[in-house]
Design an enzyme around this catalytic site. Structure first.
Site, mmCIF file in Angstrom:
data_model
loop_
_atom_site.group_PDB
_atom_site.id
_atom_site.type_symbol
_atom_site.label_atom_id
_atom_site.label_comp_id
_atom_site.label_asym_id
_atom_site.label_seq_id
_atom_site.Cartn_x
_atom_site.Cartn_y
_atom_site.Cartn_z
ATOM 1 N N SER A 1 34.060 58.878 78.665
ATOM 2 C CA SER A 1 33.070 59.572 77.853
ATOM 3 C C SER A 1 33.725 60.448 76.778
ATOM 4 O O SER A 1 34.398 59.937 75.883
ATOM 5 C CB SER A 1 32.162 60.377 78.794
ATOM 6 N N ASP B 1 23.461 52.874 81.108
ATOM 7 C CA ASP B 1 24.021 54.145 80.647
ATOM 8 C C ASP B 1 23.230 54.670 79.453
ATOM 9 O O ASP B 1 23.262 54.085 78.379
ATOM 10 C CB ASP B 1 25.490 53.928 80.255
ATOM 11 N N HIS C 1 26.323 56.182 83.329
ATOM 12 C CA HIS C 1 27.461 56.843 82.696
ATOM 13 C C HIS C 1 28.511 57.312 83.710
ATOM 14 O O HIS C 1 29.711 57.271 83.441
ATOM 15 C CB HIS C 1 26.934 58.050 81.904
#
Length: 415
Positions: A187, A357, A388
């Site tokens: 991320s 996600d 995620h």
């Protein structure tokens, strides 16, 4: 200041947003805490115990960035119960794992040794280094600034890319004597690398491959209600609510309260997670949630949260907007924030992204692939059911993601 006329849909959105935030907070506060059922022992220890009691060695390192932040790096130099310790004198493959937003380096160790990437790499013969960005649980020190000052918290992921990223990488290469390392970002960890590698071509020699888990650059199409909420609040209301400093720092109260809540009422923690990052019942083991929420949230700055909120619905991958022509001019020499140029990223990159996600929408992943040079993207793997967080907490990530990631790291690391 000059306000736009606030139209009804925006007000309604903001009102709904506030209701959502308030209900999450109320849910958490209304939960009665009793002593049973027993809490997972991993949800009661610090990260150092979490790692060492499973038989792994652990070192702590503290490189200092150019702007004075003292970063807490973890190092697991070899595998479990001395596995690979005899190789210590020889050249070893080196890996750096970098966590995402509101997370910390503990994220790579929260499942079993067979399921957690930090442990798996150590057992596979890697010299494993784990980053902790400025302002998170293990990086709250500075050479001159106190965390009580607003100056300490005047950063977003721009500064992580500009300072934390090169500091950690240069320090690790110097300590290990390795020519290059393999980088695994999750991320925000991918964002800081994309930003850094777009600005500084020396990363091509220092990073042999970038394993990008749930990669983020443009957030134009993201669907996370929480980010939409924060975005709808706008900067002035955000600062009014949270101040200019830290956002959801880890605290003893949270660390004790969250595991108890998750143990007794797993659905609360499950639904908070789904509301933020997307639905994935299959891969994230909800019985481990007391452990995850013991270490997360690990804090960041309000400015960083604002950078994310500003990126919501916005095309492109750009630097922090100070929302004042004068301030932007001072920082950038132009009235609007510059964009990072992803076509300059030359480090071989493997993208692993999830079908569930909310933070990495298919259109944004497609955009990222189009922006990166074709020669840069060496693999792109879609894991249909993943949200995620499944990329760090998924109980089957070892099979569905990490085995391929380690294969690529072995291939690209120059031994």
């Amino acid at each position: 200041g000059p306000h736009q006329n606030i139209n009804t849909p925006t007000m309604l959105k903001s009102a709904l947003a506030l209701v959502f935030v308030a209900s999450v907070i109320l849910c958490l506060h209304a939960v009665p805490i009793s002593d049973d059922p027993p809490i997972d022992p991993d949800a009661k220890v610090d990260v150092f115990t979490l790692i060492t009691e499973k038989g792994y060695p652990l070192e702590r390192h503290f490189p200092v960035t150019e702007d004075g932040y003292i970063l807490g790096l973890f190092r697991i130099p070899y595998g479990r119960n001395g596995r690979g310790a005899s190789l210590r004198g020889e050249r070893r493959r080196v890996a750096l794992l970098q966590h995402g937003l509101m997370d910390s380096g503990s994220t790579w160790f929260q499942n079993s040794p067979e399921e957690s990437l930090g442990f798996m790499l150590a057992d596979a013969g890697y010299d494993v280094w784990v980053g902790n960005n400025r302002g998170t649980t293990y990086s709250t020190n500075h050479t001159t600034l106190s965390t009580d000052s607003e100056e300490f918290w005047a950063f977003s992921w721009d500064e992580m890319a500009k300072y934390d990223h090169p500091t950690a990488i240069d320090y690790i290469l110097k300590e290990t004597g390795a020519k290059s390392l393999s980088y695994v970002g999750h991320s925000q960890g991918t964002m800081q690398h994309f930003a850094a590698a777009s600005m500084d071509q020396s990363f091509v020699d220092k990073v042999n491959v970038h394993i990008a888990l749930a990669p983020v650059a443009q957030l134009k199409y993201q669907e996370s209600p929480l980010l939409k909420v924060i975005s709808a609040l706008h900067l002035d209301r955000l600062l009014w609510l949270f101040g200019h400093k830290s956002f959801l720092m880890s605290s003893a109260m949270l660390q004790e309260f969250m595991p108890k809540t998750c143990t007794q009422y797993p659905w609360t923690c499950e639904n908070v997670m789904y509301a933020i990052v997307g639905y994935d019942k299959q891969s994230v083991n909800i019985t481990r949630s007391p452990v995850y929420y013991h270490f997360t949230p690990a804090g960041t700055s309000v400015q960083n949260i604002n950078h994310f909120a500003d990126s919501n619905g916005h095309a492109g991958f750009r630097m922090f907007d100070f929302h004042s022509k004068k301030a932007n001019m001072e920082h950038y020499g132009q009235e609007t924030p510059p964009y990072y140029d992803l076509s300059k990223v030359q480090v071989p990159t493997a993208l692993f992204y999830g079908g569930h996600d909310w933070l990495t929408a298919p259109q944004d992943i497609e955009w990222l692939q189009q922006q990166l040079p074709a020669s840069t993207v060496v693999d792109a793997v879609k894991v249909d059911s993943y949200n995620h967080l499944a990329f760090v907490w998924g109980v089957d990530a070892n099979v569905r993601v990490y085995s391929r990631a380690i294969e690529l790291m072995n291939k690209y690391s120059d031994l």
